[in-house]
Design an enzyme around this catalytic site. Structure first.
Site, PDB file in Angstrom:
ATOM      1  N   LYS A 109       0.760  -1.262   0.006  1.00  0.00           N
ATOM      2  CA  LYS A 109      -0.025  -0.049   0.068  1.00  0.00           C
ATOM      3  C   LYS A 109       1.115   1.279  -0.031  1.00  0.00           C
ATOM      4  O   LYS A 109       1.598   1.501   1.103  1.00  0.00           O
ATOM      5  CB  LYS A 109      -0.859  -0.118   1.111  1.00  0.00           C
ATOM      6  CG  LYS A 109      -1.842  -1.317   1.193  1.00  0.00           C
ATOM      7  CD  LYS A 109      -2.976  -0.653   0.036  1.00  0.00           C
ATOM      8  CE  LYS A 109      -3.827  -1.921  -0.491  1.00  0.00           C
ATOM      9  NZ  LYS A 109      -4.416  -1.644  -1.688  1.00  0.00           N
ATOM     10  N   LYS A 134     -13.238  -6.323  -8.752  1.00  0.00           N
ATOM     11  CA  LYS A 134     -13.957  -6.336  -7.406  1.00  0.00           C
ATOM     12  C   LYS A 134     -15.389  -6.681  -7.458  1.00  0.00           C
ATOM     13  O   LYS A 134     -16.048  -5.868  -8.468  1.00  0.00           O
ATOM     14  CB  LYS A 134     -13.710  -5.128  -6.573  1.00  0.00           C
ATOM     15  CG  LYS A 134     -12.262  -4.977  -6.225  1.00  0.00           C
ATOM     16  CD  LYS A 134     -11.965  -3.860  -5.461  1.00  0.00           C
ATOM     17  CE  LYS A 134     -10.936  -3.661  -4.574  1.00  0.00           C
ATOM     18  NZ  LYS A 134      -9.381  -3.385  -5.382  1.00  0.00           N
TER      19      LYS A 134
HETATM   20 MG    MG Z   1      -6.205  -1.929  -5.844  1.00  0.00          MG
END
Ligand code: MG
Length: 367
Positions: A165, A265
């Protein structure tokens, strides 16, 4: 089969690591998950889940999911949940947009379709490809040395793919990517996911500074045009996630040669039905996919496993076992990680049984 009652549960899913931090200093410590129970005029009941990554990752939030389900409930009562096409058409007519609201309902419909046909969802989505699904581990944003340590820690748990991240200060992000890259072993995969956090100039600095490394760059900027500009000034392999939210954007980005892989997603695109369409299109376009969701507990982890396992292995980049990130089990029977992989279950539907001790009483019931 007809839907006779819809029950909605809210369940908090605390993060095992304490805090999950990504771009721009955004973080979540407890995930607000919603479980949908579709009761029918048979003895079969379907379950789905929606769990946004806080209210500031995608245009989605927990209370919004529950309010949206309340909007759709009157249209769903009396309908056949196994008719997933008409159910989705009806939801798109009754409520414009709000794909995440529809995701958990669509998931529960697939669970029922599996139960009524006696087949696991992955078989209904095209059949099982290969033995198991490879997983990645998201490495929460921390100082560079701690992120490198966490890559080593999660390698010991069996993972071979790591998603850092980043999306913060460019100099700090360059240090993060370099530190993680140094501990990487042969055969492992490293992704630097900025989660829209870089301005286009920051993205240029980072991709230039890490151009000698074996790393993927994921969704550097919030604007598609800035992602495309970054893509055109780097040789590094490139993944698009947040801005690929449907067929239109997939086709546009493919025509622009804007990425080497996408992140699919389930809730970002509105459920398993629409995710299947995008999955099949991406396979046709020869595009690899991260098959996952924004976040989730056991029910979403099971849905991810069924969608991923029914995707040809060649086009599976990775998936996520969200149920191993959180401390509360919202259902039993979900896949459990084994050596960095998981498998879709063999029981009918999603193959899960809700854990009512943890779900508590419904927060809303519609009949
Ligand atoms: Mg991503």
């Amino acid at each position: 089969m007809k839907i006779t009652e819809i029950r909605v549960y809210q369940v908090d899913l605390p993060l095992m690591e304490g805090r999950y931090t990504w771009s721009d200093g955004r973080f979540v410590e407890v995930f607000d998950s919603t479980v949908i129970e579709l009761v029918t005029d048979t003895d079969l009941i379907g379950y789905g889940e929606i769990c946004p990554l806080g209210p500031f990752y995608l245009p989605a939030y927990g209370a919004g999911a529950r309010a949206g389900i309340g909007e759709l409930a009157p249209f769903l009562i009396g309908k056949d949940p196994t008719a997933v096409g008409p159910i989705n058409s009806m939801m798109d007519t009754a409520l414009l947009g709000h794909p995440y609201v529809k995701s958990g309902i669509d998931m529960a419909c697939w669970d029922l379709l599996g139960k009524v046909t006696g087949k696991p969802v992955c078989e209904l989505l095209g059949g099982r490809h290969g033995e198991s699904v490879e997983l990645y581990r998201a490495i929460s944003q921390r100082p560079a040395d701690e992120m490198a340590e966490n890559v080593a820690k999660y390698r010991d748990e069996g993972y071979r793919k790591f998603q850092l991240k980043v999306g913060g200060d460019p100099a700090a992000d360059i240090a993060r990517i370099r530190a993680a890259s140094e501990v990487l072993k042969s055969g492992e995969t490293l992704v630097a996911d900025a989660n829209t956090g870089w301005r286009v100039d920051a993205a240029a600095r980072v991709v230039n500074a890490v151009r000698d490394l074996d790393v993927y760059i994921e969704q550097p900027c919030i604007s598609y045009d800035h992602c495309l500009a970054t893509r055109r000034r780097t040789q590094l392999p490139f993944i698009l996630d947040e801005c690929v939210d449907g067929v239109d954007m997939l086709l546009r980005a493919h025509a622009d040669n804007a990425m080497d892989a996408i992140n699919l997603k389930i809730s970002k695109v509105g459920g398993l039905s629409k995710a299947r369409l995008i999955r099949d299109l991406a396979v046709s376009l020869q595009l690899p996919m991260v098959v996952e969701d924004s976040w989730g507990g056991d029910i979403i982890t099971s849905a991810i496993a069924h969608l991923a396992h029914s995707t040809p292995e060649r086009f599976r980049f990775s998936s996520t076992d969200f149920n191993s990130y959180v401390t509360v089990e919202n259902a039993s029977g979900a896949p459990k990680r084994l050596d960095g992989t998981m498998m879709a279950g063999t029981e009918p539907g999603l193959g899960i049984s809700p854990n009512f001790d943890n779900l508590g009483k419904p927060v809303a019931t519609y009949a």
